[in-house]
Design an enzyme around this catalytic site. Structure first.
Site, PDB file in Angstrom:
ATOM      1  N   LYS A  60       0.836  -1.193   0.000  1.00 44.78           N
ATOM      2  CA  LYS A  60       0.000   0.000   0.000  1.00 44.78           C
ATOM      3  C   LYS A  60       0.874   1.247   0.000  1.00 44.78           C
ATOM      4  O   LYS A  60       2.081   1.181   0.236  1.00 44.78           O
ATOM      5  CB  LYS A  60      -0.932  -0.001   1.209  1.00 44.78           C
ATOM      6  CG  LYS A  60      -0.223   0.005   2.555  1.00 44.78           C
ATOM      7  CD  LYS A  60      -1.217  -0.056   3.699  1.00 44.78           C
ATOM      8  CE  LYS A  60      -0.508  -0.032   5.050  1.00 44.78           C
ATOM      9  NZ  LYS A  60      -1.458  -0.027   6.174  1.00 44.78           N
TER      10      LYS A  60
ATOM     11  N   ARG B 234      -9.832   0.678  15.550  1.00 47.52           N
ATOM     12  CA  ARG B 234      -9.737   1.477  14.334  1.00 47.52           C
ATOM     13  C   ARG B 234     -10.815   1.006  13.351  1.00 47.52           C
ATOM     14  O   ARG B 234     -11.699   1.753  12.997  1.00 47.52           O
ATOM     15  CB  ARG B 234      -8.325   1.350  13.738  1.00 47.52           C
ATOM     16  CG  ARG B 234      -8.017   2.326  12.637  1.00 47.52           C
ATOM     17  CD  ARG B 234      -6.544   2.291  12.260  1.00 47.52           C
ATOM     18  NE  ARG B 234      -6.121   0.997  11.731  1.00 47.52           N
ATOM     19  CZ  ARG B 234      -4.895   0.736  11.272  1.00 47.52           C
ATOM     20  NH1 ARG B 234      -3.962   1.677  11.325  1.00 47.52           N
ATOM     21  NH2 ARG B 234      -4.589  -0.450  10.810  1.00 47.52           N
TER      22      ARG B 234
ATOM     23  N   TYR C 257      15.318  31.304   3.444  1.00 46.19           N
ATOM     24  CA  TYR C 257      14.207  32.101   3.963  1.00 46.19           C
ATOM     25  C   TYR C 257      14.361  32.388   5.455  1.00 46.19           C
ATOM     26  O   TYR C 257      14.792  31.535   6.228  1.00 46.19           O
ATOM     27  CB  TYR C 257      12.891  31.354   3.748  1.00 46.19           C
ATOM     28  CG  TYR C 257      12.439  31.292   2.313  1.00 46.19           C
ATOM     29  CD1 TYR C 257      12.085  32.447   1.614  1.00 46.19           C
ATOM     30  CD2 TYR C 257      12.338  30.071   1.661  1.00 46.19           C
ATOM     31  CE1 TYR C 257      11.662  32.378   0.298  1.00 46.19           C
ATOM     32  CE2 TYR C 257      11.907  29.992   0.354  1.00 46.19           C
ATOM     33  CZ  TYR C 257      11.572  31.149  -0.344  1.00 46.19           C
ATOM     34  OH  TYR C 257      11.160  31.091  -1.637  1.00 46.19           O
TER      35      TYR C 257
ATOM     36  N   MET D   8      10.971  24.711  -0.672  1.00 49.02           N
ATOM     37  CA  MET D   8      10.056  23.810  -1.359  1.00 49.02           C
ATOM     38  C   MET D   8      10.806  22.838  -2.276  1.00 49.02           C
ATOM     39  O   MET D   8      10.521  21.645  -2.306  1.00 49.02           O
ATOM     40  CB  MET D   8       9.020  24.596  -2.173  1.00 49.02           C
ATOM     41  CG  MET D   8       8.020  23.681  -2.888  1.00 49.02           C
ATOM     42  SD  MET D   8       6.803  24.590  -3.855  1.00 49.02           S
ATOM     43  CE  MET D   8       5.807  25.304  -2.561  1.00 49.02           C
TER      44      MET D   8
END
Length: 814
Positions: free
Chosen positions: A483, A581, A709, A758
């Site tokens: 998964k 869950r 930054y 980023m």
């Protein structure tokens, strides 16, 4: 190879059971999945800690193989083939290889050590090949199985051998020595690899030296610890950069792009230029230089060939290609033995039914060209290759040996016509000798992405899978979780490898993950653990198997099943034993039973639950209570529904910590990807994922200037700053920045400066010798994902699954 079965029986001391022993075999095999097995193959059914090839003999018989070396005849195979029965099939394989080696009398170099074996082997092949027809270990085939398979590749035309030998504990080398029987020994660097298999470094060195018991000469770097352990019966030819009493004394002078070695020996002195700067490459090159000296090569030849040494790519790499193609990059070698390995890898990792091989002329086969390309043609047919593209003068002459084949005289001619060849929706094996520069073909066909890549080591995945298999009872099944894009590593490619290893189930979270795998051709049963009711029709359409965890979900699925007129469709019932869950709780078990009774639309394929604290010793009592409750509730279902489902509750940590809860199947997750919550267990797992990038730019800033930054880093002194094109959009947490984390450049730590951006991050390389374009390790062996997770207050799962899809995945096998 042409060995009679009668001779094989004699050499192995085997008991023969079968209809005829008059045949001659021309190949040996150990992999039941290989498409290269045929009626003239002798198949050794090896038995390992995690697998027993006897279980697959029936399938191999159906593929046409008639002769098997076994410890017993499997049930149902009696009278269907011919069997050579022995006590131990691995020992028999080694005996067979040792006998086969004894049929040939030519110089053989045996190489061992902790590091550098494969590189030295490949470089020796390069510098010696103009004079010799060389047989060498393919890739890094240096194990108890790999060495015999390598030696069995010898044929009558070979007149020189180069084989590497790797060991992990005592009493292994004597077996490899009997198979290789080296006349010339090369001992490479002794490091920490496999230390856990030996009581001391001294014991490890002694074991490695056993390879040279019958060698005419041992070539090694002079070292007091090694000198003390070399038996007096072994002649030596040593080198050193520090011991002036070595047979060859070497000094090194580095410049911008190469190293000048000043070589002093009894016969005189000379200089050699080596196109490397790093210490490991220089050590490996000097080992090769001493072999040339021992074989009495003249100085001019040594200087010419050593100057041409090149980086060795030891891996088969799987890459994304243009037009929905996938590429298997094996663009630096073309010999018959490694072609067979590459074709097996192609079959295990093909992304589509259409398979194309781009192949250069093949060198050093030891066979006449007519026989060689006839055999290559047979391999191509056996592996069901759709198209062959041959590149080279020689392969062009034998185009008629291949169906659907087009040839080109050279790589440039191929590239000039690339647009007309219509590569689309196919798997391409690109395999060529170094002189053909097939890396240009890879570059032209590879999907263009940015320079950051996540490398996935398929060998490590196989190793980790087998590690956890070794903890299971022989009858316990294995489900592997793929998964979340294979925990960030790549869904299909890993699923394909797991299918090759014949695991029992794959697990995904959502239907679209399973649909993607089914559409890509995965045949294994796939369980969807978190199916939404809106996906039930798609699940049925693609033959996925849903986990059902509530009465609402069950009734919704039964309604869809009725609409599709299903009968006995497999579902999996999830029980809540304390995770809270998903799952049926004890109070609604009776209603679950009532709903399922007499219902023929579905069949309960498995009953499962999930452990909440299997990795926490302090919560062991809670984990045991979960197992007890699972036993109680699942037994009630089995009894009242009169069913025999697969039961499973253990996850990765549960496999190791609660063997009593194995039941019928376990679910392997993060452990497959090389991560354990147990420090001791972590030592036995191999790193799977290495996130790499490059240095985009380097600048030096003065004291007082800032980086990034918010000016979170201000230099206190002149600082050399490298910018790397990876950031939080690629999955690097901002918490890893501003002095917390680091990357590795040339095996040295470079601390992150300022904020992670980023698409970029900046590191301090003031004390590191590096240039723009140099490789950067973001995580892998150092730092590890465990270390990153600890420092950023998260878990390794999050680190791995956060790596952006825009980061190219490169899959490789050593």
């Amino acid at each position: 190879m042409n060995i009679s079965i009668q001779n094989s029986i004699t050499q192995l001391g085997a008991e023969f059971v079968g209809s005829t022993n008059e045949a001659t075999i021309d190949a040996v095999a150990i992999d039941s999945r290989s498409l290269q097995n045929s009626a003239t193959t002798l198949f050794f059914a090896l038995v390992g800690p995690n697998n027993d090839a006897h279980s697959y003999i029936k399938d191999v018989i159906e593929k046409g193989v008639q002769y098997f070396v076994v410890t017993h005849i499997p049930r149902g195979c009696e009278g269907k083939a011919n069997f050579l029965i022995v006590n131990n099939t691995l020992v028999a394989l080694q005996q067979f290889a040792a006998y086969y080696r004894s049929l040939f009398d030519f110089p053989v170099i045996g190489i061992t050590g902790s590091n550098g074996k494969t590189i030295v082997k490949e470089w020796l092949n390069f510098v010696l090949s103009p004079e010799y027809n060389i047989i060498r270990s393919p890739k890094s085939y240096n194990s108890q199985v790999g060495v015999p398979l390598s030696v069995i590749g010898i044929n009558e035309q070979h007149n020189f051998g180069i084989f590497e030998a790797g060991i992990s504990t005592i009493a292994e080398m004597e077996k490899l020595e009997a198979i290789i029987r080296p006349t010339i020994g090369v001992l490479t660097n002794i490091g920490s690899a496999h230390d856990e298999g030996f009581a001391s470094t001294e014991e490890k060195i002694k074991e490695k030296l056993r390879l040279f018991d019958r060698s005419q000469i041992l070539i090694y770097e002079k070292n007091n610890a090694i000198d003390a352990l070399i038996p007096s019966t072994i002649a030596t030819f040593s080198w050193s950069c520090t011991h002036t009493d070595a047979d060859v004394f070497v000094t090194k002078t580095r410049n911008a792009s190469n190293t000048i070695l000043s070589v002093r020996q009894a016969k005189g002195s000379f200089e050699v230029s080596i196109p490397f700067l790093d210490e490991a490459s220089l050590e490996n090159a000097i080992s090769c230089l001493l072999v040339l000296l021992y074989l009495n090569y003249d100085v001019a030849t040594i200087q010419t060939r050593m100057a041409l040494l090149y980086p060795v790519e030891m891996r088969l790499q799987l890459k994304n290609g243009i037009n929905n193609c996938s590429l298997i990059d094996d663009s630096y070698s073309a010999d018959f033995q490694s072609l067979k390995i590459a074709l097996d890898f192609l079959e295990s990792q093909k992304h589509s039914a259409k398979k194309t091989v781009i192949l250069s002329d093949i060198f050093q086969s030891g066979l006449p060209n007519s026989e060689l390309y006839s055999r290559v043609g047979q391999l191509i047919v056996a592996n069901k290759i759709s198209r062959v593209i041959g590149i080279g003068e020689t392969i062009s002459q034998f185009q008629n040996q291949f169906e659907n084949c087009i040839t080109f005289k050279n790589t440039a001619e191929f590239l000039a016509q690339l647009d007309q060849l219509n590569f689309e929706n196919e798997t391409l094996l690109i395999k060529g000798a170094r002189s053909f520069q097939f890396e240009k073909i890879v570059a032209a066909l590879e999907e263009k992405t940015h320079e950051t890549v996540l490398e996935i080591n398929l060998n490590a995945i196989s190793h980790n899978l087998n590690f956890y298999k070794s903890k299971l009872q022989p009858t316990t099944k294995m489900m592997v979780m793929v998964k979340a894009f294979g925990y960030g590593n790549g869904g299909f490619e890993i699923a394909k490898l797991l299918e090759y290893h014949q695991v029992d189930y794959l697990g995904v979270a959502f239907a679209d993950e399973g649909i993607s795998l089914k559409n890509a051709g995965i045949q294994l049963p796939i369980m969807v653990l978190n199916p939404e009711s809106t996906s039930f029709s798609a699940i049925i359409q693609h033959e996925l198997e849903p986990e059902i965890y509530s009465l609402k979900g069950l009734k919704a699925f039964l309604k869809i099943a009725e609409q599709h007129n299903l009968h006995q469709y497999p579902i999996h019932i999830k029980l809540d034993t304390g995770m809270h869950r998903l799952g049926f709780e004890a109070e609604n078990i009776q209603e679950l039973i009532h709903t399922l009774q007499e219902n023929q639309r579905v069949v309960v394929k498995s009953v499962l639950s999930h452990m909440a604290t299997s990795d926490a010793e302090e919560h062991k009592a809670f984990s045991l209570s979960q197992i007890r409750l699972f036993e109680e509730l699942s037994s009630q279902l089995i009894r009242e529904l009169n069913i025999r489902p697969i039961r499973h509750i253990l996850n990765t940590s549960g496999i190791s910590n609660f063997p009593q809860g194995q039941y019928d199947m376990v679910r392997l997750g993060i452990g497959l990807y090389g991560v354990s919550n147990d420090r001791e267990e972590q030592k036995y797992l191999e790193n799977v994922s290495t996130l790499k990038s490059v240095i985009s730019q380097i600048r030096t800033i003065p004291a007082g200037d800032s980086v990034g930054y918010g000016r979170r880093f201000v230099a206190e002194k002149p600082t050399r700053v490298a910018t790397i094109p990876i950031g939080y959009a690629d999955g690097i947490a901002r918490l890893w920045g501003n002095g917390v984390g680091y990357v590795t450049i040339h095996n040295e730590k470079a601390i992150l400066l300022g904020s992670v951006c980023m698409d970029m991050l900046m590191v301090d390389v003031t004390e590191i010798e590096c240039t723009e374009g140099d490789a950067v390790i973001v995580f892998g062996e150092s730092p590890t994902v465990m270390e990153m997770a600890q420092k950023t207050q998260t878990i390794p799962y999050e680190i791995l699954t956060s790596i952006s899809q825009r980061v190219k995945r490169v899959f490789y096998r050593e």
